[in-house]
Design an enzyme around this catalytic site. Structure first.
Site, PDB file in Angstrom:
ATOM      1  N   GLN A 148       0.873  -1.162   0.000  1.00 49.93           N
ATOM      2  CA  GLN A 148       0.000   0.000   0.000  1.00 49.93           C
ATOM      3  C   GLN A 148       0.915   1.217   0.000  1.00 49.93           C
ATOM      4  O   GLN A 148       1.357   1.666   1.059  1.00 49.93           O
ATOM      5  CB  GLN A 148      -0.927  -0.045   1.217  1.00 49.93           C
ATOM      6  CG  GLN A 148      -1.756  -1.335   1.261  1.00 49.93           C
ATOM      7  CD  GLN A 148      -2.822  -1.419   0.168  1.00 49.93           C
ATOM      8  OE1 GLN A 148      -3.569  -0.456  -0.071  1.00 49.93           O
ATOM      9  NE2 GLN A 148      -2.887  -2.555  -0.521  1.00 49.93           N
TER      10      GLN A 148
ATOM     11  N   ALA B  27     -11.683   3.384   3.395  1.00 54.83           N
ATOM     12  CA  ALA B  27     -10.707   2.436   2.859  1.00 54.83           C
ATOM     13  C   ALA B  27      -9.799   3.087   1.815  1.00 54.83           C
ATOM     14  O   ALA B  27      -9.958   4.264   1.473  1.00 54.83           O
ATOM     15  CB  ALA B  27     -11.432   1.238   2.258  1.00 54.83           C
ATOM     16  N   HIS B  28      -8.872   2.308   1.311  1.00 54.96           N
ATOM     17  CA  HIS B  28      -7.879   2.824   0.366  1.00 54.96           C
ATOM     18  C   HIS B  28      -8.512   3.294  -0.949  1.00 54.96           C
ATOM     19  O   HIS B  28      -9.424   2.679  -1.453  1.00 54.96           O
ATOM     20  CB  HIS B  28      -6.750   1.833   0.095  1.00 54.96           C
ATOM     21  CG  HIS B  28      -7.155   0.460  -0.291  1.00 54.96           C
ATOM     22  ND1 HIS B  28      -6.226  -0.511  -0.560  1.00 54.96           N
ATOM     23  CD2 HIS B  28      -8.363  -0.134  -0.434  1.00 54.96           C
ATOM     24  CE1 HIS B  28      -6.850  -1.619  -0.867  1.00 54.96           C
ATOM     25  NE2 HIS B  28      -8.135  -1.432  -0.798  1.00 54.96           N
ATOM     26  N   ASN B  29      -7.976   4.414  -1.427  1.00 52.79           N
ATOM     27  CA  ASN B  29      -8.362   4.971  -2.724  1.00 52.79           C
ATOM     28  C   ASN B  29      -9.805   5.477  -2.789  1.00 52.79           C
ATOM     29  O   ASN B  29     -10.316   5.776  -3.869  1.00 52.79           O
ATOM     30  CB  ASN B  29      -8.117   3.955  -3.851  1.00 52.79           C
ATOM     31  CG  ASN B  29      -6.634   3.698  -4.062  1.00 52.79           C
ATOM     32  OD1 ASN B  29      -6.056   2.832  -3.419  1.00 52.79           O
ATOM     33  ND2 ASN B  29      -6.009   4.493  -4.906  1.00 52.79           N
TER      34      ASN B  29
ATOM     35  N   SER C 207     -11.916   2.223  -3.105  1.00 54.13           N
ATOM     36  CA  SER C 207     -12.075   2.832  -4.421  1.00 54.13           C
ATOM     37  C   SER C 207     -13.460   3.394  -4.694  1.00 54.13           C
ATOM     38  O   SER C 207     -13.732   3.828  -5.810  1.00 54.13           O
ATOM     39  CB  SER C 207     -11.710   1.850  -5.548  1.00 54.13           C
ATOM     40  OG  SER C 207     -10.373   1.451  -5.403  1.00 54.13           O
TER      41      SER C 207
END
Lengths: 348, 348, 348
Positions: free
Chosen positions: A201, A242-244, A262
């Protein structure tokens, strides 16, 4: 050194109209139920109307249209927006804010104190790693951790025990409450029978100006590129980003909601408490996601969604109604069966 | 000292095939939407297919079967697994990882530093209580607390501000993200009219090798014996693991899910975001619990469960369908009633 | 220096009756499945009855009515409450509790140490701001932050890395687990097209005596006045308590549940895991809110609510049943249609 205000003075401050005793003095604020004769209170929500007359509050801010007169010896102040007016009084009577004067506490661990503006406050046992930039008047309270090469703008405030990992970017006037973690690794693995392989990450988190983030929030860094919270978004406690993920300008994200990887929220989205949004989705501008909704497909702009799996609120209401109609429908079918049986007997 | 790669070099690295301009150079990675001509991007999920042509990315990794040719001046690299290939490039272009070189920071409070291997990193203001054992190359970052007689294996990593209480056991290569608490008391009381009596929580937490735990997670210690997270399990942010729970090998527990006391998950269980599992249940190997499912009874191996109370996904789909059929059914019953009424009139 | 107990001694301690071998000695406690012949175990929940005979435990505490005799060489002790009896043995065999002897660690940052009773323990890197009062025998563990003018009573315990902000009031014997944040700002804004304006959160948090709060909890300070957790309430991990909420005496709030602003819970309310309660509601005394319930209107005393939106459990069960009846109802309607069609043909 406590403050005092007369009903007269309050009325002037809030642009109101006094009904009842005018020469009363109050020295504090309280809710209708907890107020004493020394307090000013307010009616901000019609749900609490029944609490106005029994309240012991010396002065009550009421809407202009409020029609019951004050009991003998008490005072109403009619005003256009009792809630906003009361907020002003709350601030007037508030204790002075906690002092965060400029300077670096001797127990703080600052990698390069020459890079820190003099107006910055760094509290006890805070840790500032190499490459960190802090804008003017920013406060990093006790026990915070600011990781390598992370930049904060002007007038940011990190409350005690906030963690921000490496290479994040915060704009101006960003406020982060205690316990929150920004820049933890996103949750990404290549699954395998013999064990899952971590997907590195390697991105960062960008938080634009005027964002406020509550306590115990987790904002994961991007797999690559950025997880991005745009200007003016307000995030409550215990939220998962969360990520992105991209959170649009001026969104409201209420406590314990979560957004999977995402997904992207437009401007002014309101997500109520405990909402869950699956990954790789789009939620349109100004959409409202009602409490505990489970969003599993894209949501159009201005929609109001409810339920799990979530659907338009009206469709949800139709389905609730349909379920409640089943017992009546069964009764009707039973009756029909009996009628038809009799008809058949007659015919045969 | 930024890295650069030609399309040629990328193609070789990922075992791909170039389509379009070959002599282009990129110096970073980005998503299709955020990429510039200096970036390499990728198509990892067919949902994003429409973003490939409009993207400004100099180079895009696409599946072998991707059929639209690149616009003039741009480059595709066809490869078997664009996502995995892109991960490699992300690592190539990534900034160097944060330095955690061996040594004990002078502000750390280590009860017995003679017991700490030289290869261990202990960050500023970390607290290591008596009886702690740390394996070779383990990292305990700033502000972490490791309680009495807790043991960590080799190459573990505790990110800043992690708390691990007394007598816990962590294997090798266990990673714990910021803010997480391991070994807090289980939630156990004997209820009483005049107040509830605490049931002492005297066990510990065992976390086997290769487990990774996200940010803001809570893992309670056992009432007695152990709360046990087995080898290779991956746990996302804000997850709740109650006392005496057993999480099987290689489970995936997604953000904000929770498991009540004494429940046991088999191998490879996937619990999506915000799932809740009641106490004293068994979830079979490889079961999938869909987002927000509320598990109130045992789940067989390989099952896919959804809803609250949770049921087999197919049964859930049937029930969703049934609800949607009610309005049509009502219309048919109404029509039948009218027909039957006419028949009756004719007959009488 | 391990403890040992004979079956005889255990039987005396717990007021039980031995069945099987009497002269056996155990030196630890374990669950039925994990026990060795050197352990005592127990049957506390009939779900685990099938584990009693296969267990390797040297001694098992069983209910008085348990009828299968012990296999050769093993021992039952029949007693009135095996679970309570076992708890006593767990304590007997427990390792000594972690030492929190009086004194202020030299790395703690205490604004005014003359105001701290000698019996208080303050751990490494804890921060105690000006105006804080701590009662006799209170423990503030490593890394905790206690804000300006906050008062704690006697025998309180803050586990490592707890944050309590300014002007909060905690009674006696209040226990707060690691990572928890008390006194963060409530989530209040005046929404605006061009950005939301923060409503200052100027109140405090009051926590009465004998409250225990788990790990990773967030309790917001009031907009004005107080957020109030009353005597004896027990709160599990990752719970959200918004501004101006009132939690009644002896409530149980299970993990990951949340309460929105200004809602009020009566005495002895039980809210199971992941329950959500909307703002400005009242939940009556002794009400039970089942797992994941979404409470969107007031709940009467003693009610049991389930579902989202939540309803009486019996009504919820009726609705579940209604949904399952739809396919059968469709079949009946189809049959009726065919019969009616035939009748019509005959008639015409």
């Amino acid at each position: 050194m406590s403050h005092e205000l007369t009903a007269e003075a309050i009325s002037k401050r809030v642009g109101g109209r006094i009904e009842g005793v005018a020469d009363v003095t109050v020295s504090g604020v309280a809710s209708l139920r907890e107020a004493t004769p020394e307090d000013v209170s307010f009616l901000g929500n019609e749900k609490y109307e029944a609490q106005v007359l029994p309240s012991k509050a010396g002065v009550v801010l009421v809407p202009e249209t409020f029609s019951s007169p004050p009991p003998s010896g008490r005072t109403w102040i009619h005003c256009a927006d009792p809630s906003a007016a009361f907020s002003e009084l709350v601030e007037f009577f508030a204790p002075p804010p906690v002092d965060c004067s400029p300077g670096i506490h001797p127990t703080a661990v600052v990698a390069d104190s020459t890079a820190i503006p003099e107006s910055v406050h760094i509290g006890p046992c805070a840790v500032i790693e190499p490459g960190v930039r802090l804008g003017e008047d920013t406060v990093v309270a006790a026990g915070c951790y600011v990781g390598h090469d992370t930049h904060l703008g002007r007038e940011c405030k990190l409350y005690p025990n906030v963690t921000i990992r490496e290479r994040c970017r915060l704009g101006d006037r960003v406020v982060v409450h205690s316990g929150t973690v920004i820049g933890s690794d996103g949750f990404g693995y290549l699954p395998g029978e013999e064990g899952h392989t971590k997907i590195p990450q390697l991105g960062f988190v960008q938080i634009d100006s005027d964002v406020e983030i509550g306590a115990q929030v987790a904002v994961d860094r991007a797999r690559f590129g950025r997880t991005w919270i745009k200007r003016g978004a307000k995030i409550d406690n215990l939220v998962q980003i969360a990520h992105n993920v991209i959170v649009g300008e001026n969104c409201f994200l209420v406590a314990q909601m979560g957004i999977a990887g995402s997904s992207e929220l437009g401007r002014g989205v309101i997500a109520a408490g405990q909402v869950g949004i699956s990954g790789h989705l789009k939620v349109g501008d100004r959409a409202t996601l009602m409490g505990q909704a489970g969003i599993s497909k894209d949501v159009p702009p201005d929609a109001v969604y409810f339920g799990t799996p979530a659907m338009d609120r009206k469709e949800f209401a139709r389905q609730m109604l349909a379920v409640r109609q089943v017992p009546g429908l069964r009764a009707r079918v039973k009756e029909l069966e009996q009628i038809v049986e009799r008809l058949r007997e007659k015919l045969e």
